[in-house]
Structures are given as structure tokens and as C-alpha cells.
Design a protein around this motif. Sequence first.
Motif, PDB file in Angstrom:
ATOM      1  N   ARG A   1       0.697   6.160  14.575  1.00  0.00           N
ATOM      2  CA  ARG A   1       1.751   5.821  15.518  1.00  0.00           C
ATOM      3  C   ARG A   1       3.120   6.210  14.954  1.00  0.00           C
ATOM      4  N   VAL A   2       4.137   6.076  15.772  1.00  0.00           N
ATOM      5  CA  VAL A   2       5.505   6.407  15.385  1.00  0.00           C
ATOM      6  C   VAL A   2       6.054   5.307  14.480  1.00  0.00           C
ATOM      7  N   CYS A   3       6.736   5.687  13.418  1.00  0.00           N
ATOM      8  CA  CYS A   3       7.348   4.745  12.488  1.00  0.00           C
ATOM      9  C   CYS A   3       8.413   3.918  13.211  1.00  0.00           C
ATOM     10  N   LYS A   4       8.356   2.610  13.035  1.00  0.00           N
ATOM     11  CA  LYS A   4       9.335   1.729  13.683  1.00  0.00           C
ATOM     12  C   LYS A   4      10.693   1.781  12.981  1.00  0.00           C
ATOM     13  N   GLY A   5      10.722   2.251  11.750  1.00  0.00           N
ATOM     14  CA  GLY A   5      11.977   2.327  11.013  1.00  0.00           C
ATOM     15  C   GLY A   5      12.814   3.540  11.367  1.00  0.00           C
ATOM     16  N   CYS A   6      12.162   4.688  11.536  1.00  0.00           N
ATOM     17  CA  CYS A   6      12.927   5.934  11.695  1.00  0.00           C
ATOM     18  C   CYS A   6      12.444   6.833  12.832  1.00  0.00           C
ATOM     19  N   GLY A   7      11.384   6.459  13.516  1.00  0.00           N
ATOM     20  CA  GLY A   7      10.866   7.309  14.581  1.00  0.00           C
ATOM     21  C   GLY A   7      10.282   8.608  14.051  1.00  0.00           C
ATOM     22  N   ASN A   8       9.710   8.554  12.838  1.00  0.00           N
ATOM     23  CA  ASN A   8       9.098   9.697  12.135  1.00  0.00           C
ATOM     24  C   ASN A   8      10.110  10.762  11.723  1.00  0.00           C
ATOM     25  N   MET A   9      11.378  10.384  11.612  1.00  0.00           N
ATOM     26  CA  MET A   9      12.400  11.319  11.144  1.00  0.00           C
ATOM     27  C   MET A   9      12.500  11.297   9.620  1.00  0.00           C
ATOM     28  N   ARG A  10      11.906  10.300   8.967  1.00  0.00           N
ATOM     29  CA  ARG A  10      11.842  10.121   7.509  1.00  0.00           C
ATOM     30  C   ARG A  10      13.150   9.657   6.882  1.00  0.00           C
ATOM     31  N   TYR A  11      14.241   9.630   7.633  1.00  0.00           N
ATOM     32  CA  TYR A  11      15.524   9.156   7.130  1.00  0.00           C
ATOM     33  C   TYR A  11      16.155   8.223   8.151  1.00  0.00           C
ATOM     34  N   ILE A  12      16.969   7.282   7.670  1.00  0.00           N
ATOM     35  CA  ILE A  12      17.713   6.384   8.540  1.00  0.00           C
ATOM     36  C   ILE A  12      19.192   6.472   8.169  1.00  0.00           C
ATOM     37  N   VAL A  13      20.054   6.040   9.087  1.00  0.00           N
ATOM     38  CA  VAL A  13      21.487   6.000   8.805  1.00  0.00           C
ATOM     39  C   VAL A  13      21.726   4.864   7.819  1.00  0.00           C
ATOM     40  N   CYS A  14      22.583   5.105   6.842  1.00  0.00           N
ATOM     41  CA  CYS A  14      22.901   4.115   5.813  1.00  0.00           C
ATOM     42  C   CYS A  14      23.398   2.825   6.460  1.00  0.00           C
ATOM     43  N   PHE A  15      22.833   1.700   6.051  1.00  0.00           N
ATOM     44  CA  PHE A  15      23.198   0.411   6.627  1.00  0.00           C
ATOM     45  C   PHE A  15      24.483  -0.161   6.021  1.00  0.00           C
ATOM     46  N   ILE A  16      24.989   0.442   4.951  1.00  0.00           N
ATOM     47  CA  ILE A  16      26.217  -0.038   4.328  1.00  0.00           C
ATOM     48  C   ILE A  16      27.437   0.667   4.938  1.00  0.00           C
TER      49      ILE A  16
ATOM     50  N   GLU B   1      24.538  12.489   0.440  1.00  0.00           N
ATOM     51  CA  GLU B   1      25.833  13.023   0.838  1.00  0.00           C
ATOM     52  C   GLU B   1      26.078  13.110   2.336  1.00  0.00           C
ATOM     53  N   ASN B   2      25.049  13.003   3.150  1.00  0.00           N
ATOM     54  CA  ASN B   2      25.256  13.079   4.589  1.00  0.00           C
ATOM     55  C   ASN B   2      25.098  11.732   5.289  1.00  0.00           C
ATOM     56  N   GLY B   3      25.150  10.630   4.519  1.00  0.00           N
ATOM     57  CA  GLY B   3      25.119   9.293   5.102  1.00  0.00           C
ATOM     58  C   GLY B   3      23.740   8.799   5.489  1.00  0.00           C
ATOM     59  N   LEU B   4      22.688   9.399   4.935  1.00  0.00           N
ATOM     60  CA  LEU B   4      21.325   8.998   5.258  1.00  0.00           C
ATOM     61  C   LEU B   4      20.633   8.366   4.059  1.00  0.00           C
ATOM     62  N   LEU B   5      19.591   7.583   4.358  1.00  0.00           N
ATOM     63  CA  LEU B   5      18.724   6.986   3.341  1.00  0.00           C
ATOM     64  C   LEU B   5      17.278   7.319   3.688  1.00  0.00           C
ATOM     65  N   PRO B   6      16.401   7.498   2.687  1.00  0.00           N
ATOM     66  CA  PRO B   6      14.979   7.646   3.010  1.00  0.00           C
ATOM     67  C   PRO B   6      14.491   6.383   3.722  1.00  0.00           C
ATOM     68  N   CYS B   7      13.670   6.540   4.724  1.00  0.00           N
ATOM     69  CA  CYS B   7      13.178   5.402   5.499  1.00  0.00           C
ATOM     70  C   CYS B   7      12.322   4.498   4.616  1.00  0.00           C
ATOM     71  N   PRO B   8      12.686   3.224   4.460  1.00  0.00           N
ATOM     72  CA  PRO B   8      11.895   2.328   3.619  1.00  0.00           C
ATOM     73  C   PRO B   8      10.500   2.053   4.172  1.00  0.00           C
ATOM     74  N   VAL B   9      10.347   2.111   5.494  1.00  0.00           N
ATOM     75  CA  VAL B   9       9.036   1.870   6.109  1.00  0.00           C
ATOM     76  C   VAL B   9       8.089   3.017   5.793  1.00  0.00           C
ATOM     77  N   CYS B  10       8.565   4.257   5.938  1.00  0.00           N
ATOM     78  CA  CYS B  10       7.748   5.438   5.639  1.00  0.00           C
ATOM     79  C   CYS B  10       7.406   5.524   4.139  1.00  0.00           C
ATOM     80  N   MET B  11       8.344   5.118   3.296  1.00  0.00           N
ATOM     81  CA  MET B  11       8.194   5.278   1.856  1.00  0.00           C
ATOM     82  C   MET B  11       7.388   4.156   1.216  1.00  0.00           C
ATOM     83  N   LEU B  12       6.992   3.139   1.975  1.00  0.00           N
ATOM     84  CA  LEU B  12       6.250   2.018   1.391  1.00  0.00           C
ATOM     85  C   LEU B  12       5.037   2.444   0.606  1.00  0.00           C
ATOM     86  N   GLY B  13       4.296   3.407   1.103  1.00  0.00           N
ATOM     87  CA  GLY B  13       3.097   3.853   0.415  1.00  0.00           C
ATOM     88  C   GLY B  13       3.344   4.852  -0.689  1.00  0.00           C
ATOM     89  N   ALA B  14       4.594   5.296  -0.857  1.00  0.00           N
ATOM     90  CA  ALA B  14       4.881   6.332  -1.832  1.00  0.00           C
ATOM     91  C   ALA B  14       5.806   5.863  -2.942  1.00  0.00           C
TER      92      ALA B  14
END
Length: 186
Positions: free
Chosen positions: A133-148, A171-184
Motif C-alpha cells: 500500500r501507499v506509505c502514510k508518511g510520504c505517499g511513497n515519495m520517500r521524503y517529507i518536508v522538514c517539520f522544524i 539542503e532542499n528542506g526535506l527529510l527521509p520519511c521515517p515511516v519508509c525508513m523503519l525497516g532500514a
Amino acid sequence: MEKSGWWRKVGLLRSFQGADEEDERKPVKPPPKGNKIVVLYYTSSRVIKQTYAECSAVLSILRGHSIFFQERDVFISRKHLEEITDIFGGPISVPRLFVAGKYVGGFQRIIELNEGGELKKLLNGYIKKRPKRVCKGCGNMRYIVCFICNGSKKFYEEERKEMVSCNTCIENGLLPCPVCMLGAVE
């Protein structure tokens, strides 16, 4: 023809004579925080079609093996670009695969290992079912906008009463998606 500027640094352009040859330089050190995981250096940039096609094929192969792996996109993150340049002691083309800190190879080697069934054996200890299924954290984009800093790379610090640079995101204001990275994660 002399390559200059950013393209030479990235190492994604291939010489006209050796475009089909695999660059099999050995890394001088393992990837950072990659001793217990599968790490793939690749690019999501579509500027160089052959490189993009090779990276897409390797991503597809790894996803087909249903494993969790860390995707390190040299186009999205300058940090990943600097890592792979440092690992090989200079610019090198992508994709590049590491398993448990050991270098596996580039595109040609990964294809050969996959077709021969050896890649499955190599990844055996890492196989975990990836959700279909589609990642609830990032929509399978693998990155999210920085929450800070909300992607702006600056935020207002109450203590200092001024705008400061964000050191949390790339440098572009993104973070790796923590939901996608859980297994890695190590």
C-alpha cells in the motif's frame, strides 16, 4: 570533449568511448551507517536518460525482492553525493549497491547477479515484505518536508529571537520519511 562544472563533480556523465562499460573501481571505505543494511546510491534525475533508466531498473529489482533498503538519492541530497564521492575517492556513476557495508557493484553486476539468482541469496537475510500500500508518511515519495523549518531551511528561534538555519533537514528542506525508513535503520 571536456566535461566541466557540476556534471563532472557528480560523475553522472559518461565518456563517449566508455558509455557501455561498467566502472568497477573498488570503494576505499564502506558507506556511513551502512554496516547492517542494504544501501543503494542512485539518482532520480531524468537529465541523463541512460543513468536514470539504470537506476530505475535497479530500484525495481530491489523492490521486487521485497526487501527494506536505504535509498540514497544523489540528486536530492548533496550529502549522499559527497558520501559516494568520498567512498570511491572521486566521482563515479550510479547506481551503486552495498550490502552490509560490502560493495556489490553497479548496474551490470546487479543485473548479472539477479539473473543468475545470486542476488536473492545475497539479500536472503534482509528479505522482509514491503507493504503493497501507499506509505502514510510520504505517499511513497520517500521524503517529507522538514517539520522544524517547513522546508524553508530557516526557522525562528525563540531563545535567540532571530531566524536561524535548520540543521535537521537536507539542503532542499526535506527529510527521509521515517515511516519508509523503519525497516532500514541500524
